[in-house]
Design a protein around this motif. Structure first.
Motif, PDB file in Angstrom:
ATOM      1  N   UNK A 525     -10.939  81.938 -60.863  1.00  0.00           N
ATOM      2  CA  UNK A 525     -10.795  81.193 -62.125  1.00  0.00           C
ATOM      3  C   UNK A 525      -9.504  80.378 -62.127  1.00  0.00           C
ATOM      4  N   UNK A 526      -8.435  80.948 -61.566  1.00  0.00           N
ATOM      5  CA  UNK A 526      -7.161  80.228 -61.499  1.00  0.00           C
ATOM      6  C   UNK A 526      -7.283  79.005 -60.587  1.00  0.00           C
ATOM      7  N   UNK A 527      -7.939  79.168 -59.431  1.00  0.00           N
ATOM      8  CA  UNK A 527      -8.132  78.035 -58.524  1.00  0.00           C
ATOM      9  C   UNK A 527      -8.927  76.926 -59.211  1.00  0.00           C
ATOM     10  N   UNK A 528     -10.025  77.299 -59.848  1.00  0.00           N
ATOM     11  CA  UNK A 528     -10.865  76.320 -60.534  1.00  0.00           C
ATOM     12  C   UNK A 528     -10.061  75.603 -61.625  1.00  0.00           C
ATOM     13  N   UNK A 529      -9.254  76.367 -62.353  1.00  0.00           N
ATOM     14  CA  UNK A 529      -8.418  75.768 -63.413  1.00  0.00           C
ATOM     15  C   UNK A 529      -7.439  74.759 -62.831  1.00  0.00           C
ATOM     16  N   UNK A 530      -6.870  75.091 -61.659  1.00  0.00           N
ATOM     17  CA  UNK A 530      -5.869  74.183 -61.100  1.00  0.00           C
ATOM     18  C   UNK A 530      -6.511  72.902 -60.561  1.00  0.00           C
ATOM     19  N   UNK A 531      -7.751  73.018 -60.065  1.00  0.00           N
ATOM     20  CA  UNK A 531      -8.471  71.805 -59.658  1.00  0.00           C
ATOM     21  C   UNK A 531      -8.731  70.938 -60.885  1.00  0.00           C
ATOM     22  N   UNK A 532      -9.170  71.556 -61.990  1.00  0.00           N
ATOM     23  CA  UNK A 532      -9.397  70.805 -63.225  1.00  0.00           C
ATOM     24  C   UNK A 532      -8.098  70.191 -63.729  1.00  0.00           C
ATOM     25  N   UNK A 533      -7.021  70.918 -63.607  1.00  0.00           N
ATOM     26  CA  UNK A 533      -5.701  70.418 -64.012  1.00  0.00           C
ATOM     27  C   UNK A 533      -5.370  69.131 -63.246  1.00  0.00           C
ATOM     28  N   UNK A 534      -5.607  69.158 -61.920  1.00  0.00           N
ATOM     29  CA  UNK A 534      -5.309  67.995 -61.100  1.00  0.00           C
ATOM     30  C   UNK A 534      -6.214  66.811 -61.462  1.00  0.00           C
ATOM     31  N   UNK A 535      -7.417  67.141 -61.972  1.00  0.00           N
ATOM     32  CA  UNK A 535      -8.334  66.100 -62.423  1.00  0.00           C
ATOM     33  C   UNK A 535      -8.047  65.693 -63.873  1.00  0.00           C
ATOM     34  N   UNK A 536      -6.956  66.259 -64.425  1.00  0.00           N
ATOM     35  CA  UNK A 536      -6.509  65.989 -65.798  1.00  0.00           C
ATOM     36  C   UNK A 536      -7.498  66.486 -66.853  1.00  0.00           C
ATOM     37  N   UNK A 537      -8.336  67.448 -66.486  1.00  0.00           N
ATOM     38  CA  UNK A 537      -9.212  68.095 -67.456  1.00  0.00           C
ATOM     39  C   UNK A 537      -8.468  69.323 -67.960  1.00  0.00           C
ATOM     40  N   UNK A 538      -7.477  69.070 -68.826  1.00  0.00           N
ATOM     41  CA  UNK A 538      -6.598  70.167 -69.263  1.00  0.00           C
ATOM     42  C   UNK A 538      -7.319  71.158 -70.158  1.00  0.00           C
ATOM     43  N   UNK A 540     -10.499  71.995 -69.968  1.00  0.00           N
ATOM     44  CA  UNK A 540     -11.295  72.855 -69.091  1.00  0.00           C
ATOM     45  C   UNK A 540     -10.423  73.840 -68.345  1.00  0.00           C
ATOM     46  N   UNK A 541      -9.244  73.375 -67.927  1.00  0.00           N
ATOM     47  CA  UNK A 541      -8.320  74.253 -67.227  1.00  0.00           C
ATOM     48  C   UNK A 541      -7.861  75.383 -68.135  1.00  0.00           C
ATOM     49  N   UNK A 546      -7.513  81.049 -69.598  1.00  0.00           N
ATOM     50  CA  UNK A 546      -7.538  82.079 -70.640  1.00  0.00           C
ATOM     51  C   UNK A 546      -8.535  83.184 -70.298  1.00  0.00           C
ATOM     52  N   UNK A 547      -9.612  82.803 -69.627  1.00  0.00           N
ATOM     53  CA  UNK A 547     -10.565  83.816 -69.184  1.00  0.00           C
ATOM     54  C   UNK A 547      -9.951  84.675 -68.080  1.00  0.00           C
TER      55      UNK A 547
END
Length: 602
Positions: A525-538, A540-541, A546-547
């Motif tokens: 979940x942390x990895x997926x969040x950080x990919x979303x973060x890099x895509x600026x989908x804050x 979603x991140x 939080x999960x």
């Protein structure tokens, strides 16, 4: 009125002996010819046998001294080549001897034997038959002929030869045992039994005969007779505890448990430390659902050095097949401990103990046992592999590095050792050496795709560490080409791409696939969040982090959550999360600047 009966062959001999028999004129008034006497079957066989011998004897030629010497010379040379296993040259010489002296029994015998050894069973049979006819009192000739028949699976013929040998050759009664064994091999149990009884009448009671008769009775389902033979063995050998043990086993195998217990206890009176008697009792008590008594007996058996290590290993393997089992685990551990104490110089004792300790989740003790086994015998790769696996499982990097180094000195072509050695070097911050080890292991793993996937995944991590990103990506791609669901490759590949800010769509696809498979894994979940973060989908991140935070208190995840909150404008909350991450320990080297300046640094 009585009448003397003259055998037919004697009458025939007398008639032939009369001079001018064929030219005698008929009597003027001859009386009607007498009715021929009818021969018994035995008389007919005897007549045929004598006729064959007469023919053979008539063929005997008188040898000159020169022919006799040449025949003997060829015979001796032939025997020499038989001993040298040069059967072609042997037959060449022996047949020359035969040409000079065809009615010599010894020459026929040796030609038969040579043909048998060279696989020519037809000629072997013919020459052996002649040898027996020429010298019907030589036991060796019969034995060879019987062997030749047996080699052709002509067991009935072989039995007839033994029967003739026993009947016609003086002092050949001991071949009754051979005949009985031949009957047993054919499954002719009644004939075998009768032959053994005939041998007993001639030679008296014999232990081996009693034992074989017992086996026959068992095959005939005649348990009472078999038990009687067992009692005979015990009675005639009062000091031989092995016969008592055999009788107890016979009772036990036929479910006569009280009798089996009685006889096993009789054996223990004779030999208090007898492990076989203990094992019989242990098995009986197990069948009677008396686990405590059964365990007591088997432990006493294991205490005896007379129960050899191989038998103990076999018993422990039966326990291993049932592990992990809470009802058996402790007993198995105690039996393993007894085995290593009683057989302290046997590597296999410590090896089997290590297996049991591993299966009962006593990993540290298991590794110690394996290392003791290695000290006694370091030639077994499987034991080294177990040590290395436990090192890796216990995350003891120094031990893993030390043991793989030692093992590779003995097994340099074992790819798994190079893999674990590379992992240990990587964990020990010796990245360059780790890469070399992994690359060498990869060359050895081309026929082991499962191991190849692990090595490629580890190489992906290693190349990332030294910033060889193209090699890193290629290694991950190779791993995923074989195993598209490899969790470590999917997670690390996508995370490292996010750190580099490259191929983010691919990273999102891979990490999303992993989260879908493992929706509650905080690392994924942390990895997926950080990919979303890099895509600026804050947003979603934030949801993903939080999960993750429901199941983890990891500083990196908390710091990432603070970064996301900062990007969403919740700077105070972000600062609080950064402070929490620092307090826990393990955050990035930017954490102090973030807290000091209340500002995001990447």
């Amino acid at each position: 009125m009585s009448r003397v009966r003259i055998p037919f062959f004697l009458l025939l001999s007398l008639l032939l002996a009369l001079p001018g028999y064929a030219q005698q004129p008929a009597a003027p008034e001859a009386a009607p010819p007498a009715k021929p006497l009818k021969l018994t079957r035995r008389e007919r066989k005897e007549l045929a046998r004598r006729a064959e011998l007469d023919i053979a004897r008539q063929q005997v030629r008188v040898l000159s001294e020169k022919d006799r010497e040449m025949s003997e010379s060829f015979f001796v040379e032939g025997v020499k080549f038989v001993l040298l296993e040069d059967y072609n040259k042997a037959l060449e010489r022996l047949l020359k001897a035969y040409a000079l002296n065809p009615t010599n029994a010894a020459i026929n015998y040796k030609i038969a034997e040579t043909n048998l050894l060279s696989g020519n069973l037809k000629d072997a049979t013919n020459f052996a038959q002649v040898a027996v006819k020429l010298d019907p009192k030589n036991a060796y000739y019969y034995l060879l002929l019987a062997q030749i028949y047996a080699s052709q699976k002509q067991y009935d013929q072989a039995a007839k030869v033994y029967t003739s040998l026993i009947r016609d050759v003086p002092e050949s009664g001991y071949y009754l045992f051979n005949l009985a064994d031949l009957y047993m091999a054919q499954g002719k149990l009644s004939e075998a039994l009768a032959t053994f009884e005939q041998a007993e009448k001639q030679f008296g009671p014999l232990d081996e005969v009693s034992f074989k008769k017992q086996q026959i009775y068992l095959k005939q389902n005649n348990l009472d007779k078999a038990l009687q033979e067992g009692e005979t063995l015990i009675r005639t050998n009062p000091d031989e505890v092995r016969y008592v043990i055999a009788q107890a086993e016979l009772y036990a195998s036929n479910n006569r448990l009280p009798d089996a217990i009685r006889v096993a206890e009789q054996a223990l009176k004779q030999d208090p430390d007898n492990p076989q008697a203990r094992m019989i009792l242990a098995d009986i008590y197990r069948q009677q659902a008396k686990p405590a008594e059964s365990e007591k007996q088997i432990k006493l058996a294991f205490e005896s050095p007379a129960l050899d290590i191989d038998e103990k290993v076999r018993i422990l393997l039966d326990y291993i097949k049932q592990l992990p089992n809470p009802a058996l685990g402790q007993t198995a551990l105690e039996l393993a401990a007894i085995t290593t104490r009683v057989h302290s110089h046997e590597a296999k004792a410590f090896s089997i103990a290590g297996d049991i300790q591993t299966l009962t989740d006593h990993k540290q003790e298991a590794r110690d046992s394996y290392l003791k086994a290695i000290r006694l015998d370091n030639s077994k790769f499987q034991i080294w592999q177990q040590v290395v696996l436990i090192d890796a499982e216990l995350n003891q990097v120094d031990s893993l590095l030390r043991h793989t180094d030692r093992a590779l000195e003995l097994f340099p072509n074992q790819a798994p050792l190079w893999y674990y050695n590379g992992v240990a070097l990587m964990l020990n911050k010796q990245t360059a050496k780790g890469i070399k080890a992994l690359e060498y292991g990869r060359k050895l793993s081309l026929d082991n795709p499962e191991l190849l996937v692990q090595i490629d995944t580890q190489l992906g991590d290693a190349y990332h560490e030294v910033k060889e990103h193209a090699k890193s990506d290629a290694s991950y791609d190779a791993a995923l080409a074989f195993d598209a669901n490899n969790a470590q490759a999917l997670n690390n590949y996508s995370y490292f791409l996010s750190l580099r800010g490259e191929k983010l769509d691919k990273a999102k696809e891979m990490s999303g696939k992993l989260v879908k498979q493992f929706p509650d894994n905080d690392t994924y979940l942390d990895t997926y969040a950080w990919v979303l973060y890099k895509l600026k989908d804050y947003a979603g991140a934030r949801t993903s982090l939080e999960k993750a935070l429901k199941t983890t208190n990891d500083a990196t995840v908390i710091e990432h959550y603070g970064d996301v909150l900062f990007q969403l404008g919740e700077k105070d909350r972000a600062l609080a999360e950064w402070q929490r991450a620092k307090k826990i320990g393990g955050a990035s080297n930017q954490i102090d600047r973030k807290i000091k300046d209340s500002k995001l640094y990447e």
